[in-house]
Design an enzyme around this catalytic site. Structure first.
Site, mmCIF file in Angstrom:
data_model
loop_
_atom_site.group_PDB
_atom_site.id
_atom_site.type_symbol
_atom_site.label_atom_id
_atom_site.label_comp_id
_atom_site.label_asym_id
_atom_site.label_seq_id
_atom_site.Cartn_x
_atom_site.Cartn_y
_atom_site.Cartn_z
ATOM 1 N N ASP A 76 0.774 6.705 2.747
ATOM 2 C CA ASP A 76 -0.028 6.561 1.535
ATOM 3 C C ASP A 76 -0.566 7.938 1.148
ATOM 4 O OD1 ASP A 76 -3.096 4.751 0.665
ATOM 5 O OD2 ASP A 76 -1.465 5.558 -0.568
ATOM 6 N N PRO A 77 0.337 8.858 0.787
ATOM 7 C CA PRO A 77 -0.091 10.246 0.619
ATOM 8 C C PRO A 77 -0.950 10.480 -0.611
ATOM 9 C CG PRO A 77 2.176 9.995 -0.092
ATOM 10 C CD PRO A 77 1.773 8.680 0.478
ATOM 11 N N ARG B 195 1.169 1.032 -1.478
ATOM 12 C CA ARG B 195 1.162 2.408 -0.998
ATOM 13 C C ARG B 195 1.646 3.305 -2.118
ATOM 14 N NH1 ARG B 195 1.246 1.296 4.769
ATOM 15 N NH2 ARG B 195 -0.735 0.257 4.817
ATOM 16 N N THR B 196 1.160 4.511 -2.159
ATOM 17 C CA THR B 196 1.568 5.444 -3.211
ATOM 18 C C THR B 196 3.071 5.676 -3.148
ATOM 19 O OG1 THR B 196 -0.508 6.600 -2.916
ATOM 20 C CG2 THR B 196 1.183 7.721 -4.155
ATOM 21 N N GLN B 197 3.743 5.434 -4.234
ATOM 22 C CA GLN B 197 5.177 5.670 -4.258
ATOM 23 C C GLN B 197 5.532 6.844 -5.165
ATOM 24 O OE1 GLN B 197 7.308 3.849 -2.269
ATOM 25 N NE2 GLN B 197 5.401 3.051 -1.483
#
Lengths: 263, 219
Positions: free
Chosen positions: A140-141, A36-38
């Protein structure tokens, strides 16, 4: 990716070594090891925009940074969408490219309906708000702050529209908007000097005033800007240009003048 | 490096006061993030049915999604039952909708208000996960702690501790209630940084819904 970035010599974003996608991805019910986008990697800085007499004007610089390195200097962060809108993005550049792909699909389907109607800025803004919010719900922006501006004929004649949406789905409509540092440096100037029905020349002057402040005070901005406008005639993205800056202050010439001590 | 936080508090305060045959709902129009103001003209009030209005403060992304979801469910109800949803029915729906996301809540602090099926004013107050109560008046949001004590003192509503239970609606007239709401917002604006700019007041009574805006301090 982290080790490689560090080996370039203090370039990349400060991602902790051996970072492990915590919480979010493992919380996925039966999902498995999906990333996931961090953190954002290649980022664009502020975008500013305001409504004027004929439509909306939007501006930003053409830089994209990789942490503290100024990696790309000719990046277009404002794009046209359909016939009636322009979109500007700050934040992760690859996520902006993904958003442009979503918008391509959207505008293509809209065109294929062939029903004489076309998506206006309000609709695009609403669509993007839903996309950003839904990605946020999945942890997961799309790591962007988006500015959407445009003009479309409505029941009350040509209706100008300017809105913003950020990565967790906060969205609003205003007469002038700015992302990132622009919120702190440009918005106060816009609030003081914006008025209804500015001419194009007045609007450009105001935008340049804000861009100059951002250039002086935002570490990640560069002296290469693009201005875009959208009117009933369509969108125009002007070629990049630089602003005149002034560094000849007496204190810069002899910085140690008033200093006491050995250095 | 900070992890992605799916929430932010966009601030603001919402108030509702129920009277014998009217209901006053009010909210400020300031949208903030951190120490910045994003907009001075952003409404927190949504009209869900002709005698039912929802005012919410908290995380604006969740608030707009929640209001949209409720408006859609109300439309489905209308199509299935050939009538608009009553305020008490919407109150239960809102509670269920909030609890549905009990383990990833809507960061929304809601006040639902309107006229019940008998035409009396009703106010329902919620927490973020759906526990709710019908009361005579309520305030939610960043300025709520500043407003509730003043409302308790000035509305002269019957105490909820009385037995037999008495209707909690205020005996004040509509114009007195509106004046009190304006006063209470002016006071909260002085001390709460997230409350200010403009106040939107919606009054619901037997003749319909009426909207009024007054300026608040912008600092």
């Amino acid at each position: 990716m982290d080790g490689f970035a560090k080996s370039i010599g203090g370039g990349g974003p400060n991602v902790p070594a051996g970072s492990h996608p915590a919480g979010g991805s493992q919380a996925a019910a039966g999902g498995g090891a999906t990333q996931r986008t961090q953190y954002p990697y290649v980022t664009g800085t502020s975008v500013i925009a305001l409504k004027y007499k004929d439509g909306v004007i939007m501006a930003c610089d053409t830089g994209a940074s990789y942490g503290s390195t100024l990696r790309y200097k000719s990046v277009e962060r404002i794009k046209a969408v359909g016939k009636h809108s322009i979109i500007g993005a700050s934040g992760e550049y690859s996520d902006f490219q993904e958003i442009l792909r979503y918008l391509d699909e959207l505008t293509l389907s809209d065109h294929m309906w062939d029903d004489g109607n076309s998506l206006g800025p309000k609709e695009i803004h609403n669509y993007l708000t839903r996309v950003m919010y839904n990605r946020r719900n999945k942890f997961d922006p799309l790591w962007n702050s988006l500015v959407i501006g445009g003009v479309k004929k409505g029941p009350k004649g040509d209706e100008k529209y300017l809105g913003m949406v950020n990565m967790i789905g906060t969205h609003f409509e205003e007469n002038h908007v700015a992302t990132g540092f622009g919120n702190h440096l440009a918005i106060p100037i816009l609030r003081a000097e914006w008025h209804e029905d500015m001419t194009f020349e007045e609007a450009v002057k105001l935008v340049e005033k804000c861009l100059l402040v951002l250039l002086y005070r935002d570490r990640s901005s560069i002296n290469k800007f693009q201005i875009a406008k959208i009117t009933t005639e369509g969108s125009t993205i002007y070629p990049p240009y630089s602003l005149k800056t002034y560094w000849g202050f007496t204190h810069f010439e002899n910085p140690a003048q008033g200093a006491v001590g050995s250095w | 490096m900070a992890r992605f936080d799916p929430y932010e508090n966009n601030g603001g305060t919402c108030v509702a006061v129920a009277g014998a045959d009217y209901c006053v709902v009010a909210a400020d129009t300031r949208l903030s993030v951190g120490y910045s103001i994003l907009s001075r003209d952003h409404s927190k009030i949504a009209q869900l049915a002709d005698k039912c209005v929802l005012a919410s403060s908290g995380f604006q992304g969740d608030i707009k999604a929640l209001q949209k979801a409720l408006a859609a469910k109300e439309l489905v109800y209308e199509h299935n039952n050939n009538k608009k949803m009553s305020c008490p029915a919407m109150a239960q729906l809102l509670s269920n909708t909030l609890y549905y996301k009990r383990f990833f809540p809507y960061y929304a602090f809601n006040v639902l208000a309107g006229l019940d099926t008998q035409g009396k004013g009703c106010v329902f107050t919620y927490d973020a996960v759906g526990s709710y109560e019908r009361t005579g008046y309520s305030a939610q949001g960043t300025g709520s702690a500043l407003m509730m004590p003043v409302l308790d003192n000035q509305l002269k509503s019957p105490s909820p501790l009385l037995l037999p239970a008495r209707d909690a609606v205020t005996p004040l007239s509509e114009s007195d209630a509106v004046d009190l709401v304006k006063d209470v917002f002016a006071s909260a604006t002085e001390r709460d940084i997230y409350t200010g700019d403009r106040l939107e007041i919606v009054v619901i009574n037997s003749s319909g819904t009426c909207r009024e805006c007054i300026e608040l301090r912008k600092d």
